[in-house]
Design an enzyme around this catalytic site. Structure first.
Site, mmCIF file in Angstrom:
data_model
loop_
_atom_site.group_PDB
_atom_site.id
_atom_site.type_symbol
_atom_site.label_atom_id
_atom_site.label_comp_id
_atom_site.label_asym_id
_atom_site.label_seq_id
_atom_site.Cartn_x
_atom_site.Cartn_y
_atom_site.Cartn_z
ATOM 1 N N ASP A 14 0.520 -1.386 0.309
ATOM 2 C CA ASP A 14 0.423 -0.106 -0.193
ATOM 3 C C ASP A 14 0.602 1.279 0.128
ATOM 4 O OD1 ASP A 14 -2.889 0.618 0.932
ATOM 5 O OD2 ASP A 14 -2.067 2.340 0.856
ATOM 6 N N PHE A 29 -16.760 -10.106 -3.403
ATOM 7 C CA PHE A 29 -17.949 -9.693 -2.917
ATOM 8 C C PHE A 29 -18.651 -9.945 -1.261
ATOM 9 C CE2 PHE A 29 -18.524 -12.929 -6.497
ATOM 10 C CZ PHE A 29 -19.744 -12.580 -7.333
ATOM 11 N N GLU A 42 -19.023 -5.372 4.702
ATOM 12 C CA GLU A 42 -18.199 -5.196 5.854
ATOM 13 C C GLU A 42 -19.135 -5.968 6.427
ATOM 14 O OE1 GLU A 42 -17.359 -0.671 4.760
ATOM 15 O OE2 GLU A 42 -16.551 -0.938 3.326
ATOM 16 N N ALA A 51 -37.231 -1.796 5.183
ATOM 17 C CA ALA A 51 -36.578 -0.305 4.739
ATOM 18 C C ALA A 51 -36.657 0.434 5.760
ATOM 19 C CB ALA A 51 -38.447 -0.191 4.372
ATOM 20 N N GLY A 52 -35.945 2.039 5.518
ATOM 21 C CA GLY A 52 -35.578 2.436 6.000
ATOM 22 C C GLY A 52 -34.983 3.844 5.670
ATOM 23 N N CYS A 81 -20.055 1.203 -1.409
ATOM 24 C CA CYS A 81 -20.025 0.514 -2.840
ATOM 25 C C CYS A 81 -21.328 0.435 -3.968
ATOM 26 C CB CYS A 81 -20.219 -1.221 -2.312
ATOM 27 S SG CYS A 81 -18.194 -1.873 -1.061
ATOM 28 N N LYS A 124 -23.826 1.363 8.343
ATOM 29 C CA LYS A 124 -24.497 -0.117 8.449
ATOM 30 C C LYS A 124 -23.607 -0.531 10.098
ATOM 31 C CE LYS A 124 -22.167 -3.393 6.353
ATOM 32 N NZ LYS A 124 -21.726 -4.555 5.436
HETATM 33 C C1 UGA Z 1 -22.095 -4.496 -0.294
HETATM 34 C C2 UGA Z 1 -22.612 -5.898 -1.511
HETATM 35 O O1 UGA Z 1 -23.506 -6.307 0.419
HETATM 36 C C3 UGA Z 1 -21.691 -6.988 -1.293
HETATM 37 O O2 UGA Z 1 -22.238 -8.394 -1.461
HETATM 38 C C4 UGA Z 1 -20.175 -6.595 -2.029
HETATM 39 O O3 UGA Z 1 -19.318 -7.439 -1.912
HETATM 40 C C5 UGA Z 1 -19.302 -5.059 -0.800
HETATM 41 O O4 UGA Z 1 -21.074 -4.266 -1.192
HETATM 42 C C6 UGA Z 1 -18.630 -4.522 -1.977
HETATM 43 O O5 UGA Z 1 -19.216 -3.946 -3.091
HETATM 44 O O6 UGA Z 1 -17.241 -4.665 -2.028
HETATM 45 P P1 UGA Z 1 -21.821 -3.722 2.296
HETATM 46 O O7 UGA Z 1 -21.073 -1.949 1.402
HETATM 47 O O8 UGA Z 1 -20.608 -3.868 2.811
HETATM 48 O O9 UGA Z 1 -21.914 -4.874 0.878
HETATM 49 O O10 UGA Z 1 -22.613 -3.371 2.314
HETATM 50 P P2 UGA Z 1 -24.672 -3.934 2.224
HETATM 51 O O11 UGA Z 1 -24.474 -4.808 3.926
HETATM 52 O O12 UGA Z 1 -24.341 -4.543 1.572
HETATM 53 O O13 UGA Z 1 -25.619 -2.707 2.867
HETATM 54 C C7 UGA Z 1 -25.887 -1.770 2.274
HETATM 55 C C8 UGA Z 1 -26.425 -0.836 2.543
HETATM 56 O O14 UGA Z 1 -27.141 -1.676 2.352
HETATM 57 C C9 UGA Z 1 -26.462 -0.096 4.179
HETATM 58 O O15 UGA Z 1 -26.357 0.975 4.169
HETATM 59 C C10 UGA Z 1 -27.249 -0.470 4.929
HETATM 60 O O16 UGA Z 1 -27.985 -0.988 6.180
HETATM 61 C C11 UGA Z 1 -28.548 -1.121 3.692
HETATM 62 N N1 UGA Z 1 -29.639 -2.084 3.429
HETATM 63 C C12 UGA Z 1 -29.173 -3.366 3.828
HETATM 64 C C13 UGA Z 1 -30.307 -1.902 3.521
HETATM 65 O O17 UGA Z 1 -31.036 -0.290 3.774
HETATM 66 N N2 UGA Z 1 -31.580 -2.838 3.838
HETATM 67 C C14 UGA Z 1 -31.909 -4.267 3.899
HETATM 68 O O18 UGA Z 1 -32.651 -4.488 3.747
HETATM 69 C C15 UGA Z 1 -29.903 -4.249 3.933
#
Ligand code: UGA
Length: 433
Positions: free
Chosen positions: A30, A149, A152, A252-253, A260, A323
């Site tokens: 890095d 995939f 976090e 929902a929220g 990402c 999150k």
């Molecule tokens: C996301 C994808 O889920 C991963 O599979 C992917 O590898 C990653 O992006 C990436 O491209 O590196 P991540 O950004 O860690 O992962 O977060 P998520 O768990 O997908 O959540 C994303 C957002 O959606 C958060 O703000 C969460 O609060 C929100 N969310 C999630 C909702 O508002 N409602 C839901 O039902 C689920």
């Protein structure tokens, strides 16, 4: 195997530690000397459950080291590129300058016949361009695209036990090398999809676009629920029982954020335009718009609960990260809502278990406090915007004691409305009657 990982951010640091855990000899590279110093000491430069333990074990075993000098990666058989692809400033496309820079640097050091593996999320067509770039620079290294995939908060488990492996290749030798890297994971029966570059790149983009669409779909239903007195949480439970739909990612929220989903759907739409296929993913513009409207909605509900204005009102904001179980505040809906309320003249006191330092860098104007107790004391309104376990477990009666007036906006729909109302709260969810 001898492995290098270029870029030690959320993706690369976890990947490097996981590769060492699989028994490989790993060097992480890095450009950020502070980050490299921390990683070398076995410290995680960001909060990710389980990462510090994995780093510590790797460093102690001698199988994991970090450097700022890419020349130290010269003898690796496989090089993973895990640098960031942020949104371009002032545009929707992805900024590929770190990817290009990493491949240019590797072209100069990678041994002939070694394998360069892209893990970063890139617009479809990037790998093909990188092959041309490598050849132009005189490199005979092989290329593969192997999207990641991981989520976090679950990054370690997702890397060590992924639900699938995807290889985009144009040469069988690349598949053989990747099979050796992932031998332990494949032995457990993990599905492996071997395909071309374009499909592999698109698998990642499509997966994130689908997840974003699922979240915006339920948030669109929340908007309809708000107009009709229906309850979006009950709706999600009911449609989620249909296995074809499924309940996951139907919460929902205030919508999605992070490093990402938001930038990936924008980059996808931008790439589709370049391909002359803008209409194919035009719906992603709606997905984005619905998502951003949820933040405004949370602010509007706060204004309603406070009788028409938040000006000079004391508001406790619980949560700042995009999150729970992460310290990441990139494009965080929670932090955005806090900043909007502050902008409207509210006296915001914001807290988060791990996100305050990152939040402060983005929004230094906010008043940050170390605990929910401090944020809630004498507040006129509480907003739960990131569903950390400790906020979900708050006792309504104890919170009511702390606050000036018991009012709460549950912007993640994770609290039990009847329990909070029973404790005297004016409770509002988003999309809930
Ligand atoms: C996301 C994808 O889920 C991963 O599979 C992917 O590898 C990653 O992006 C990436 O491209 O590196 P991540 O950004 O860690 O992962 O977060 P998520 O768990 O997908 O959540 C994303 C957002 O959606 C958060 O703000 C969460 O609060 C929100 N969310 C999630 C909702 O508002 N409602 C839901 O039902 C689920």
């Amino acid at each position: 195997m001898r492995i290098s990982v270029i870029g030690c951010g959320y993706l690369g640091a976890v990947h490097a530690a996981a590769m060492a855990d699989l028994g490989h000899d790993v060097v992480g590279v890095d450009t950020d000397a502070d980050k490299v110093a921390k990683l070398t000491a076995g410290e995680a430069p960001f909060f990710e459950p389980g990462l510090e333990e994995l780093l510590g074990e790797g460093v102690r075993s001698g199988r994991l080291r970090f450097t700022t000098d890419i020349a130290d990666a010269a003898d690796a058989e496989v090089h993973f590129v895990a640098v960031g692809t942020p949104q371009l400033p002032g545009a929707d496309g992805a900024d590929l300058r770190f990817v290009d820079g990493a491949f240019d640097a590797l072209a100069g050091v990678a041994a002939p016949g070694s394998l360069l593996v892209g893990k970063s999320t890139v617009p479809v067509g990037t790998a093909a361009e990188l092959v041309a770039r490598l050849r132009k620079a005189g490199s005979t290294a092989l290329l593969a695209w192997n999207p990641e995939f991981l989520r976090e908060g679950f990054a370690v488990a997702d890397t060590l036990a992924p639900d699938r492996l995807v290889y985009g290749v144009d040469d069988e030798r690349a598949t053989e090398l990747l099979d050796r890297v992932y031998a332990d994971i494949l032995e457990r029966g993990t599905p492996r999809i071997v395909t071309d570059f374009a499909t592999a790149e698109l698998v990642k983009t499509a997966a994130n676009a689908f997840l974003a669409t699922k979240i915006s779909f339920i948030n669109a239903m929340a908007e309809i629920a708000e107009a009709t007195g229906a309850d979006v949480t009950t709706l999600a439970d009911a449609i989620g029982h249909d296995a074809r739909i499924g309940r996951r990612f139907l919460n929902a929220g205030i919508g999605f954020g992070g490093g990402c989903l938001p930038k990936d759907i924008r980059a996808f739409a931008a790439r589709a335009e370049e391909l002359g296929r803008a209409e194919s993913v035009a719906f992603l513009r709606q997905v984005d718009a619905i998502n951003l409207r949820r933040r405004e909605r949370a602010v509007d509900v706060a204004i309603e609960l406070l009788g028409g204005s938040v000006f000079e009102r004391r508001i406790a904001v619980l949560g700042l990260t995009f999150k729970p179980d992460s310290d990441d505040t990139r494009d965080s809906p929670a932090l955005d809502v806090a900043a909007r309320l502050h902008g409207l003249g509210a006296r915001v006191r914001a807290t988060d278990p791990y996100g305050i330092d990152n939040a402060r860098l983005r929004h230094p104007q906010l008043d940050y406090v170390a605990s929910a107790r401090e944020a809630l004391r004498d507040a006129d309104l509480a907003l739960l915007v990131t569903e950390w376990r400790e906020y979900r477990d708050l006792e309504p009666a104890a919170v009511a004691e702390l606050m000036a007036v018991p009012r709460i906006v549950d912007a993640r729909n994770v609290l039990d409305p009847s329990a909070w109302r029973a404790a005297g709260f004016a409770y509002r969810g988003l999309g809930r009657s």
